[in-house]
Scaffold this motif. Structure first.
Motif, PDB file in Angstrom:
ATOM      1  N   THR A  24       0.873   4.549   7.017  1.00  0.00           N
ATOM      2  CA  THR A  24       0.902   3.104   7.193  1.00  0.00           C
ATOM      3  C   THR A  24       2.134   2.652   7.994  1.00  0.00           C
ATOM      4  O   THR A  24       2.226   1.512   8.505  1.00  0.00           O
ATOM      5  N   MET A  70       0.864  -1.245  -0.141  1.00  0.00           N
ATOM      6  CA  MET A  70      -0.190  -0.149  -0.017  1.00  0.00           C
ATOM      7  C   MET A  70       0.947   1.320  -0.033  1.00  0.00           C
ATOM      8  O   MET A  70       0.324   2.333  -0.017  1.00  0.00           O
ATOM      9  N   TYR A 106     -11.405   4.302   4.967  1.00  0.00           N
ATOM     10  CA  TYR A 106     -10.324   3.594   5.903  1.00  0.00           C
ATOM     11  C   TYR A 106     -10.503   4.076   7.240  1.00  0.00           C
ATOM     12  O   TYR A 106     -11.007   5.292   7.417  1.00  0.00           O
ATOM     13  N   LYS A 154      -3.720  -9.365   7.523  1.00  0.00           N
ATOM     14  CA  LYS A 154      -4.099  -8.837   6.380  1.00  0.00           C
ATOM     15  C   LYS A 154      -5.099  -9.661   5.747  1.00  0.00           C
ATOM     16  O   LYS A 154      -5.075 -10.859   5.799  1.00  0.00           O
ATOM     17  N   ASP A 155      -6.119  -9.150   5.280  1.00  0.00           N
ATOM     18  CA  ASP A 155      -7.324  -9.530   4.417  1.00  0.00           C
ATOM     19  C   ASP A 155      -8.421 -10.353   5.240  1.00  0.00           C
ATOM     20  O   ASP A 155      -9.385 -10.742   4.902  1.00  0.00           O
ATOM     21  N   LYS A 197     -10.082  -1.249   5.617  1.00  0.00           N
ATOM     22  CA  LYS A 197     -10.976  -0.767   4.458  1.00  0.00           C
ATOM     23  C   LYS A 197     -12.108  -0.964   4.897  1.00  0.00           C
ATOM     24  O   LYS A 197     -12.646  -2.236   4.902  1.00  0.00           O
ATOM     25  N   VAL A 230      -6.391  -4.214   6.112  1.00  0.00           N
ATOM     26  CA  VAL A 230      -5.105  -3.862   5.232  1.00  0.00           C
ATOM     27  C   VAL A 230      -3.818  -4.103   5.717  1.00  0.00           C
ATOM     28  O   VAL A 230      -2.724  -4.541   5.047  1.00  0.00           O
ATOM     29  N   LYS A 265     -12.256  -4.728   5.835  1.00  0.00           N
ATOM     30  CA  LYS A 265     -11.444  -5.855   5.612  1.00  0.00           C
ATOM     31  C   LYS A 265      -9.893  -5.219   6.132  1.00  0.00           C
ATOM     32  O   LYS A 265      -9.558  -4.197   5.893  1.00  0.00           O
ATOM     33  N   ASN A 296      -7.505   9.174   2.412  1.00  0.00           N
ATOM     34  CA  ASN A 296      -8.707   8.727   2.880  1.00  0.00           C
ATOM     35  C   ASN A 296      -9.798   9.669   2.939  1.00  0.00           C
ATOM     36  O   ASN A 296      -9.748  10.862   3.700  1.00  0.00           O
ATOM     37  N   ILE A 344      -1.737   6.676   2.575  1.00  0.00           N
ATOM     38  CA  ILE A 344      -3.049   6.237   1.888  1.00  0.00           C
ATOM     39  C   ILE A 344      -4.130   7.417   2.078  1.00  0.00           C
ATOM     40  O   ILE A 344      -4.201   8.149   3.155  1.00  0.00           O
TER      41      ILE A 344
END
Length: 353
Positions: A34, A1, A114, A101-102, A47, A92, A90, A7, A5
């Motif tokens: 991050t 990422m 986010y 993650k995920d 997310k 990140v 989910k 947002n 990010i």
């Protein structure tokens, strides 16, 4: 990422003490770095996939509300502050050992693309595996709306088969489930709503015994006497005001009033209920306010999820959802609830994955 990010976040521009309008809200852009989310930080970057839109949030946007000092979920919001809300998302990135993650998660997220959850509270953020049900169900029928309906009716209302139950705002996110739970349990159920379309839906799709449009009734006490000639045993109250007064006037001895919401007061603070307290005394009526946060213990959650999942698998429980799309639709979705435009659970879908 990467290291940061962009947002987008929905916030209020100012305090809102009247009926909300779309231009009371704004989109602001924040940057999330991050790099600091490292093992042992106990921070999780999520997310947001779907966000719950609930009318009680208006009380948080006011200059003052009795709920501000009650629980964290009802705390006062200020302009430019992120609006926390129930959501599914989910992972990140994670510094917490129990989230990877995920992973799919549900709990307190935000009206945002986010959110960084700081010092994760495992009671407020829960990991879950994919199920045969839509993700939206984890916010509605299998989420806070369903748990509110189930806990209020069964744990506090303690219905007996054959009892007579009134549900206000019966086509809303909680009300449409309360009525169905009560019918499946073996009660006589009447719902009220604000349009002819909703009344038809309550009777023909959801199986309520009767339903009426309160806007077409000039005397609610007489109306309830007509639908409950033998009296009301349980009133599941989502609106307060005149409907609460009329329900108390028609309650049976040892009747129970379960106060889940008072939406009629949210935009009109003068529309307070004044039930006849002599009725309350001589009929020994219980009027009980409650919050779903008090009913998240393991035994109640297990009963709720098991019962509701079984009903869903068997096709016995109908789910009403009002799903909107995109972060920009959040203000419209929220405002719509105060103009009767929603049916069932209102959810904004921000992303597919």
């Amino acid at each position: 990422m990467g290291e940061s990010i962009e947002n987008k976040v929905i916030t209020i521009k100012h305090e809102i003490d009247e009926t909300p309008k779309e231009d009371d809200f704004q989109i602001i852009t924040k940057t999330i770095n991050t790099n600091f989310i490292k093992p042992g930080s106990n921070q999780v970057l999520i997310k947001c996939l779907q966000i719950s839109i609930d009318p009680y949030q208006l009380n948080r946007m006011k200059k003052w509300s009795p709920g501000h000092n009650s629980i964290m979920a009802a705390s006062k919001l200020v302009p430019c502050q992120e609006i926390d809300s129930h959501g599914v998302g989910k992972v990140v990135a994670s510094g917490h050992p129990q989230f990877q993650k995920d992973d799919l998660v549900k709990g307190r997220l935000s009206w945002a693309q986010y959110v960084v959850v700081e010092d994760v509270n495992l009671n407020l953020l829960v990991k879950f595996d994919p199920t045969p049900f839509p993700l939206s169900y984890h916010l509605g029928v299998l989420g806070t709306s369903g748990l509110t309906a189930y806990s209020g009716l069964f744990r506090l209302g303690q219905p007996k088969k054959g009892e007579r139950i009134l549900v206000s705002s019966a086509s809303g996110s909680v009300g449409h489930l309360v009525g169905q739970y009560a019918k499946l349990f073996g009660c006589y159920v009447v719902g009220c709503a604000g349009t002819t379309e909703k009344v038809i839906l309550l009777k023909e799709k959801l199986g309520f015994d009767e339903a009426f449009n309160y806007r077409e009734e000039s005397n609610l006490k007489s109306t309830l006497k007509r639908y409950f000639p033998e009296g009301i045993d349980i009133y599941f109250d989502n609106v307060g005001g005149e409907m609460l007064e009329a329900a108390v006037a028609n309650m049976n001895t040892f009747g129970r009033v379960l106060v889940c919401g008072v939406i009629s007061e949210y935009t009109n603070p003068t529309n307070t209920a004044a039930p006849n307290m002599l009725d309350v005394i001589y009929k020994r009526i219980t009027i009980r306010g409650f919050l779903v946060a008090d009913h998240r213990d393991d035994s109640n959650l297990l009963d709720f999820v098991s019962t509701t999942s079984n009903y869903l698998h068997a096709g016995k429980l109908q789910v009403l959802e009002n799903i909107c799309y995109g972060l920009e639709s959040i203000p419209s979705a929220f405002v719509g609830m105060f103009h009767g435009r929603n049916i069932g659970k209102t959810i904004v879908k921000l992303a597919d994955h």
